[in-house]
Design a protein around this motif. Structure first.
Motif, PDB file in Angstrom:
ATOM      1  N   PHE A  81       0.848  -1.186   0.000  1.00 46.59           N
ATOM      2  CA  PHE A  81       0.000   0.000   0.000  1.00 46.59           C
ATOM      3  C   PHE A  81       0.887   1.240   0.000  1.00 46.59           C
ATOM      4  N   GLY A  82       0.408   2.325  -0.632  1.00 48.01           N
ATOM      5  CA  GLY A  82       1.158   3.576  -0.609  1.00 48.01           C
ATOM      6  C   GLY A  82       2.071   3.704  -1.807  1.00 48.01           C
ATOM      7  N   LEU A  83       3.344   3.907  -1.542  1.00 50.69           N
ATOM      8  CA  LEU A  83       4.303   4.176  -2.604  1.00 50.69           C
ATOM      9  C   LEU A  83       4.430   3.009  -3.579  1.00 50.69           C
ATOM     10  N   PHE A  91       4.584  11.951  -5.173  1.00 51.77           N
ATOM     11  CA  PHE A  91       3.886  11.036  -4.278  1.00 51.77           C
ATOM     12  C   PHE A  91       3.433  11.738  -3.003  1.00 51.77           C
ATOM     13  N   GLU A  92       2.218  11.390  -2.525  1.00 49.92           N
ATOM     14  CA  GLU A  92       1.671  11.903  -1.277  1.00 49.92           C
ATOM     15  C   GLU A  92       1.417  10.750  -0.320  1.00 49.92           C
ATOM     16  N   PRO A  93       1.579  10.965   0.991  1.00 47.02           N
ATOM     17  CA  PRO A  93       1.340   9.896   1.970  1.00 47.02           C
ATOM     18  C   PRO A  93      -0.141   9.545   2.074  1.00 47.02           C
ATOM     19  N   PHE A  94      -0.439   8.477   2.778  1.00 44.31           N
ATOM     20  CA  PHE A  94      -1.823   8.063   2.988  1.00 44.31           C
ATOM     21  C   PHE A  94      -2.038   7.800   4.474  1.00 44.31           C
ATOM     22  N   ARG A 109      -0.200   7.985   9.611  1.00 51.04           N
ATOM     23  CA  ARG A 109       0.108   8.557   8.299  1.00 51.04           C
ATOM     24  C   ARG A 109       1.377   7.881   7.785  1.00 51.04           C
ATOM     25  N   LEU A 110       1.261   7.221   6.638  1.00 53.71           N
ATOM     26  CA  LEU A 110       2.344   6.382   6.146  1.00 53.71           C
ATOM     27  C   LEU A 110       2.744   6.771   4.730  1.00 53.71           C
ATOM     28  N   ASP A 111       3.988   6.451   4.401  1.00 54.83           N
ATOM     29  CA  ASP A 111       4.443   6.532   3.012  1.00 54.83           C
ATOM     30  C   ASP A 111       4.306   5.183   2.326  1.00 54.83           C
ATOM     31  N   SER A 112       4.501   4.120   3.076  1.00 53.87           N
ATOM     32  CA  SER A 112       4.445   2.788   2.471  1.00 53.87           C
ATOM     33  C   SER A 112       4.155   1.742   3.530  1.00 53.87           C
ATOM     34  N   LEU A 113       3.410   0.712   3.127  1.00 49.96           N
ATOM     35  CA  LEU A 113       3.145  -0.437   3.984  1.00 49.96           C
ATOM     36  C   LEU A 113       3.191  -1.678   3.100  1.00 49.96           C
ATOM     37  N   LEU A 137       6.988  -1.206   7.255  1.00 49.80           N
ATOM     38  CA  LEU A 137       6.176   0.005   7.385  1.00 49.80           C
ATOM     39  C   LEU A 137       7.074   1.236   7.396  1.00 49.80           C
ATOM     40  N   PHE A 138       6.762   2.201   6.524  1.00 47.13           N
ATOM     41  CA  PHE A 138       7.457   3.478   6.492  1.00 47.13           C
ATOM     42  C   PHE A 138       6.487   4.561   6.946  1.00 47.13           C
ATOM     43  N   ALA A 139       6.679   5.074   8.168  1.00 44.34           N
ATOM     44  CA  ALA A 139       5.885   6.223   8.613  1.00 44.34           C
ATOM     45  C   ALA A 139       6.250   7.434   7.751  1.00 44.34           C
ATOM     46  N   HIS A 140       5.311   8.366   7.623  1.00 44.84           N
ATOM     47  CA  HIS A 140       5.565   9.533   6.769  1.00 44.84           C
ATOM     48  C   HIS A 140       6.738  10.346   7.295  1.00 44.84           C
ATOM     49  N   LYS A 141       7.599  10.737   6.377  1.00 43.39           N
ATOM     50  CA  LYS A 141       8.768  11.554   6.708  1.00 43.39           C
ATOM     51  C   LYS A 141       9.186  12.329   5.461  1.00 43.39           C
ATOM     52  N   PRO A 142      10.102  13.277   5.597  1.00 46.72           N
ATOM     53  CA  PRO A 142      10.529  14.040   4.418  1.00 46.72           C
ATOM     54  C   PRO A 142      11.023  13.122   3.298  1.00 46.72           C
ATOM     55  N   LYS A 143      10.825  13.569   2.065  1.00 45.03           N
ATOM     56  CA  LYS A 143      11.125  12.706   0.925  1.00 45.03           C
ATOM     57  C   LYS A 143      12.599  12.334   0.844  1.00 45.03           C
ATOM     58  N   TRP A 144      13.476  13.203   1.305  1.00 45.65           N
ATOM     59  CA  TRP A 144      14.895  12.853   1.236  1.00 45.65           C
ATOM     60  C   TRP A 144      15.216  11.669   2.150  1.00 45.65           C
ATOM     61  N   ARG A 145      14.462  11.556   3.257  1.00 49.68           N
ATOM     62  CA  ARG A 145      14.669  10.418   4.149  1.00 49.68           C
ATOM     63  C   ARG A 145      14.056   9.142   3.559  1.00 49.68           C
TER      64      ARG A 145
END
Length: 299
Positions: free
Chosen positions: A152-154, A183-186, A197-201, A231-239
């Motif tokens: 899910f997500g990215l 890309f936007e988080p979900f 709020r996640l970037d990817s799961l 699981l990637f919690a939402h964080k800045p895109k560079w991270r």
């Protein structure tokens, strides 16, 4: 558990309109098996004609019972259809295998221990776990099976853009960069009621995906009754980019493993199941659970 098996029939399912070499590979495997197998066996080629046809062909191939091997000459998405068809067929003697003919071939790359023709001739069959995906409130629904992962997500957003951008290393790189930039988080609601709020799961039954990313260090995870939660919690895109680079180079290391994972969508959400992109509506309960030793395959 491994056992030596022979087969009454072998059905090789392939997409004749595949951009890869599915037809050539399927025909090559048929010819190889005719020379390798020392016992009489019916070996049939079954081309698909439309989306979802592989599910029907695989279900029909095994529903009559007997020692049937169904081979999918495809990528991860085509193999997903064959696995679901075999599971629907309800034949406890049925065996499933994949001949990698797609772009990523994550499952074949992660699980294959020897050339497929040799594995069939040796008859070494083992049972592996599957992921069972339920979307909606019906607790007793059969669900849909995944042989490798659900993302899910990215993950599905990148997959959709790759299809638009075409295959090939340079085109894939351009597509990923373009997708990543917009890309936007979900958000989702966890089983305990908390919102995240996640970037990817990614829920994964194999240690690698998308040809390059190493998701976990787990060994022999295909039949342990659990799957990994990446699981990637939402964080800045560079991270996020640094994490992606780590996955592609060193790997992400140990990840938590569970036998089931549940949440509720807050907005419509796309997801990727073994390479195929699907969607689920807002306010929908989603449950992914391990189906222990559900699939007999060659190894």
């Amino acid at each position: 558990m491994t056992s030596a098996r022979t087969f009454e029939s072998i059905v090789i399912i392939f997409n004749p309109n595949s951009t890869g070499d599915a037809r050539r590979l399927a025909e090559g495997l048929q010819g190889e098996l005719e020379g390798l197998l020392s016992y009489p066996v019916d070996i049939r080629l079954q081309p698909t004609s439309h989306a979802g046809h592989a599910v029907e062909l695989a279900r029909d191939a095994v529903s009559g019972g007997g020692d049937v091997l169904v081979v999918s000459a495809s990528g991860d998405g085509g193999y997903n259809e064959v696995v679901n068809g075999v599971m629907q067929g309800g034949n406890p003697k049925a065996v499933c295998a994949v001949l990698g003919a797609g772009n990523a071939n994550d499952h074949r790359r992660s699980t294959g221990t020897q050339p497929l023709g040799e594995a069939i001739a040796a008859g070494r069959v083992r049972s592996i776990d599957l992921l069972r995906v339920h979307t909606g409130g019906e607790a007793d629904s059969p669900g849909e099976y995944a042989h490798s992962y659900v993302g899910f997500g990215l993950t599905p957003v990148v997959a959709m853009d790759l299809e638009k951008g075409g295959k090939g290393a340079l085109k894939e790189m351009v597509s990923v960069i373009r997708t990543f930039s917009k890309f936007e988080p979900f958000e989702l609601r966890q089983a305990d009621g908390a919102r995240r709020r996640l970037d990817s799961l990614v829920l994964a039954n194999i240690p690698e995906m998308a040809k390059y990313a190493t998701l976990s260090d787990a060994d022999d995870k295909l039949a342990d009754g659990k799957f990994e939660v990446v699981l990637f919690a939402h964080k800045p895109k560079w991270r996020v980019l640094l994490t992606a680079l780590r996955a592609a180079t060193k790997g992400l290391g140990d990840q938590p493993s569970v036998s089931s994972y549940s949440f509720t969508t807050l907005k419509p959400l796309t997801y990727q199941i073994d390479g195929e992109v699907k969607s689920v509506d807002a306010d929908t309960p989603v449950r992914i659970e391990c189906a222990p030793a559900a699939l007999a395959t060659l190894g």
